[in-house]
Design a protein around this motif. Structure first.
Motif, PDB file in Angstrom:
ATOM      1  N   SER A 180       0.833  -1.205   0.000  1.00  0.00           N
ATOM      2  CA  SER A 180       0.000   0.000   0.000  1.00  0.00           C
ATOM      3  C   SER A 180       0.861   1.245   0.000  1.00  0.00           C
ATOM      4  O   SER A 180       0.349   2.362  -0.085  1.00  0.00           O
ATOM      5  CB  SER A 180      -0.921  -0.005   1.220  1.00  0.00           C
ATOM      6  N   GLN A 181       2.177   1.073   0.098  1.00  0.00           N
ATOM      7  CA  GLN A 181       3.107   2.211   0.106  1.00  0.00           C
ATOM      8  C   GLN A 181       4.503   1.715  -0.249  1.00  0.00           C
ATOM      9  O   GLN A 181       4.811   0.534  -0.056  1.00  0.00           O
ATOM     10  CB  GLN A 181       3.129   2.857   1.490  1.00  0.00           C
ATOM     11  N   THR A 182       5.321   2.615  -0.775  1.00  0.00           N
ATOM     12  CA  THR A 182       6.685   2.203  -1.107  1.00  0.00           C
ATOM     13  C   THR A 182       7.621   2.300   0.090  1.00  0.00           C
ATOM     14  O   THR A 182       8.810   1.993  -0.032  1.00  0.00           O
ATOM     15  CB  THR A 182       7.249   3.057  -2.265  1.00  0.00           C
ATOM     16  N   TYR A 206      -0.946  -0.009  -4.128  1.00  0.00           N
ATOM     17  CA  TYR A 206      -2.343  -0.400  -4.372  1.00  0.00           C
ATOM     18  C   TYR A 206      -3.207  -0.145  -3.144  1.00  0.00           C
ATOM     19  O   TYR A 206      -2.835  -0.522  -2.031  1.00  0.00           O
ATOM     20  CB  TYR A 206      -2.407  -1.887  -4.725  1.00  0.00           C
ATOM     21  N   ARG A 207      -4.349   0.500  -3.355  1.00  0.00           N
ATOM     22  CA  ARG A 207      -5.319   0.702  -2.275  1.00  0.00           C
ATOM     23  C   ARG A 207      -6.718   0.595  -2.852  1.00  0.00           C
ATOM     24  O   ARG A 207      -6.969   1.135  -3.942  1.00  0.00           O
ATOM     25  CB  ARG A 207      -5.146   2.088  -1.648  1.00  0.00           C
ATOM     26  N   PRO A 208      -7.643  -0.050  -2.136  1.00  0.00           N
ATOM     27  CA  PRO A 208      -9.003  -0.202  -2.670  1.00  0.00           C
ATOM     28  C   PRO A 208      -9.805   1.100  -2.631  1.00  0.00           C
ATOM     29  O   PRO A 208     -10.798   1.199  -1.923  1.00  0.00           O
ATOM     30  CB  PRO A 208      -9.620  -1.302  -1.805  1.00  0.00           C
ATOM     31  N   ALA A 306      12.825  10.728   5.679  1.00  0.00           N
ATOM     32  CA  ALA A 306      12.196   9.893   4.653  1.00  0.00           C
ATOM     33  C   ALA A 306      11.031  10.672   4.068  1.00  0.00           C
ATOM     34  O   ALA A 306      10.509  11.606   4.693  1.00  0.00           O
ATOM     35  CB  ALA A 306      11.706   8.581   5.250  1.00  0.00           C
ATOM     36  N   PHE A 307      10.671  10.302   2.856  1.00  0.00           N
ATOM     37  CA  PHE A 307       9.503  10.943   2.237  1.00  0.00           C
ATOM     38  C   PHE A 307       8.866   9.978   1.252  1.00  0.00           C
ATOM     39  O   PHE A 307       9.525   9.052   0.747  1.00  0.00           O
ATOM     40  CB  PHE A 307       9.876  12.252   1.539  1.00  0.00           C
ATOM     41  N   GLY A 308       7.582  10.177   0.999  1.00  0.00           N
ATOM     42  CA  GLY A 308       6.864   9.373   0.004  1.00  0.00           C
ATOM     43  C   GLY A 308       5.982  10.308  -0.794  1.00  0.00           C
ATOM     44  O   GLY A 308       5.097  10.963  -0.246  1.00  0.00           O
TER      45      GLY A 308
HETATM   46  N1  DAH Z   1       3.979   6.009   3.019  1.00  0.00           N
HETATM   47  C1  DAH Z   1       3.203   7.223   3.176  1.00  0.00           C
HETATM   48  C2  DAH Z   1       1.891   7.089   2.407  1.00  0.00           C
HETATM   49  O1  DAH Z   1       1.796   6.242   1.551  1.00  0.00           O
HETATM   50  C3  DAH Z   1       3.955   8.405   2.640  1.00  0.00           C
HETATM   51  C4  DAH Z   1       5.133   8.710   3.483  1.00  0.00           C
HETATM   52  C5  DAH Z   1       5.028   9.557   4.551  1.00  0.00           C
HETATM   53  C6  DAH Z   1       6.348   8.119   3.224  1.00  0.00           C
HETATM   54  C7  DAH Z   1       6.092   9.862   5.345  1.00  0.00           C
HETATM   55  C8  DAH Z   1       7.439   8.397   4.021  1.00  0.00           C
HETATM   56  C9  DAH Z   1       7.304   9.273   5.078  1.00  0.00           C
HETATM   57  O2  DAH Z   1       8.648   7.866   3.798  1.00  0.00           O
HETATM   58  O3  DAH Z   1       8.390   9.536   5.850  1.00  0.00           O
HETATM   59  O4  DAH Z   1       0.990   7.836   2.642  1.00  0.00           O
END
Ligand code: DAH
Length: 338
Positions: A180-182, A206-208, A306-308
């Motif tokens: 659901s997330q990387t 993937y998310r429903p 970290a970031f997404g």
């Molecule tokens: N994984 C989070 C999402 O899918 C996004 C995210 C937020 C990733 C903060 C990160 C983070 O690495 O530090 O909504």
């Protein structure tokens, strides 16, 4: 008169038959001399008999003669073409038909999908900022998608209705789901690499969700992770700002809002300006000490951010695309534009 015409018709029939029967250009040439020869040709012979036709009917007979002559010449030309078309004469004929001055046929070139183009560009920008690319699987276990990211069993993000759990289990008997997330890739990289790390990972999640203009049950994220000594929130903010300006241009404003993610502390959400609105394009924060511990790092020695980010959002802002669904309908008339 009737006799003259009959002779003409007989001549036409036998000349046509002779031309048709000619097997090569030499045979055709002798048939031509026989029928169309200027002095002793059979057509010439019949032509001379026109004097036997009554004066009154002579113009009509002459007309008929010319018509038959044209027919015989036509049969000759057809036979000539037939013999030209095959055998040794073929290249000359093909060359005659090829007109090098005609414009060529334009090929229809395809090109990379706009999301793929965006991914390539993002990799380029982040590469220049020192980040290398890591890959992770789209089918994940609960450890990498939740547990190691400090998302406990009772957390609402683990609700089966909010995830695509698979009807099969992993080798260890544990549940499997489409990631659901990387953020999963952060864990996989840190499990296998001692600090410092500086990686990005781009791929599908993937998310429903019900599709609408801004949601789709499959979308792309770019995850980023930097762990080292003395990493601060200021590093995160300036890096994200530099990244967004590199991709979207220096006239784009971004802002950070306080937020919460289980795997970062503190956490922010990041927005960019678009048509007088703030649009969220991702989450970020300082890596939670619990996450560093889960992968065997010492939170007293290293810190990290970290970031997404949502890749579609960036791509849509860049190309002024209003509806995320357009990116996945695969209508070439739409995709062609980018
Ligand atoms: N994984 C989070 C999402 O899918 C996004 C995210 C937020 C990733 C903060 C990160 C983070 O690495 O530090 O909504």
């Amino acid at each position: 008169m009737a006799e003259f015409i009959e002779r003409l018709e007989e001549l036409a029939a036998s000349a046509t038959a002779a031309f048709d029967a000619a097997g090569d250009t030499a045979e055709l040439e002798s048939a031509r001399v026989e029928y169309l020869g200027a002095k002793k040709g059979r057509l010439k012979a019949v032509q001379k008999q026109i004097g036997q036709v009554g004066v009154q009917e002579r113009p009509a007979a002459g007309k008929q003669l010319n018509e038959v002559k044209r027919r015989i010449e036509g049969a000759f030309a057809a036979a000539q073409e037939r013999l030209d078309g095959g055998g040794a004469a073929a290249p000359a004929s093909a060359a005659r038909q090829f007109d090098p001055t005609l414009p060529g046929q334009a090929l229809r070139w395809g090109h990379l999908h706009p999301i793929t183009q965006t991914i390539e560009e993002l990799k380029g920008i982040m590469g220049r900022l020192g980040f290398s690319v890591a890959e992770g699987p789209e089918i994940e276990d609960e450890w990498h998608n939740f547990e190691a990211l400090n998302i406990p069993l009772e957390h609402p993000a683990r609700d089966p209705l909010d995830n695509f759990y698979l009807p099969v289990v992993g080798a260890d008997g544990g549940a499997l789901l489409l990631r659901s997330q990387t953020s999963t890739v952060q864990i996989r990289v840190m499990e296998n690499t001692p600090p410092p790390v500086r990686v990005i990972s781009l791929g599908r999640v993937y998310r429903p969700d019900t599709p609408d203009a801004t949601h789709y049950p499959m979308f792309y994220q770019m995850e980023g992770l930097l762990v080292d000594t003395h990493v601060t929130m200021a590093d995160l903010k300036s890096m994200l700002r530099m990244f967004v300006v590199s991709y979207l241009g220096s006239d784009v404003h971004i802002r950070f809002r306080p937020s919460f993610f289980p795997f970062t502390e503190p956490s922010v959400e990041a927005d960019f300006s678009w048509n007088d609105q703030w649009i969220e394009f991702g989450g970020a924060g300082m890596v939670d000490p619990n996450v560093l511990e889960a992968v065997g790092y010492d939170p007293e020695q290293v810190t990290g951010f970290a970031f997404g980010l949502g890749i579609e959002r960036l791509c849509m802002r860049r190309h002024d695309i209003a509806d995320i669904r357009d990116l996945f309908k695969n209508d070439v008339r739409f995709l062609h534009q980018f």
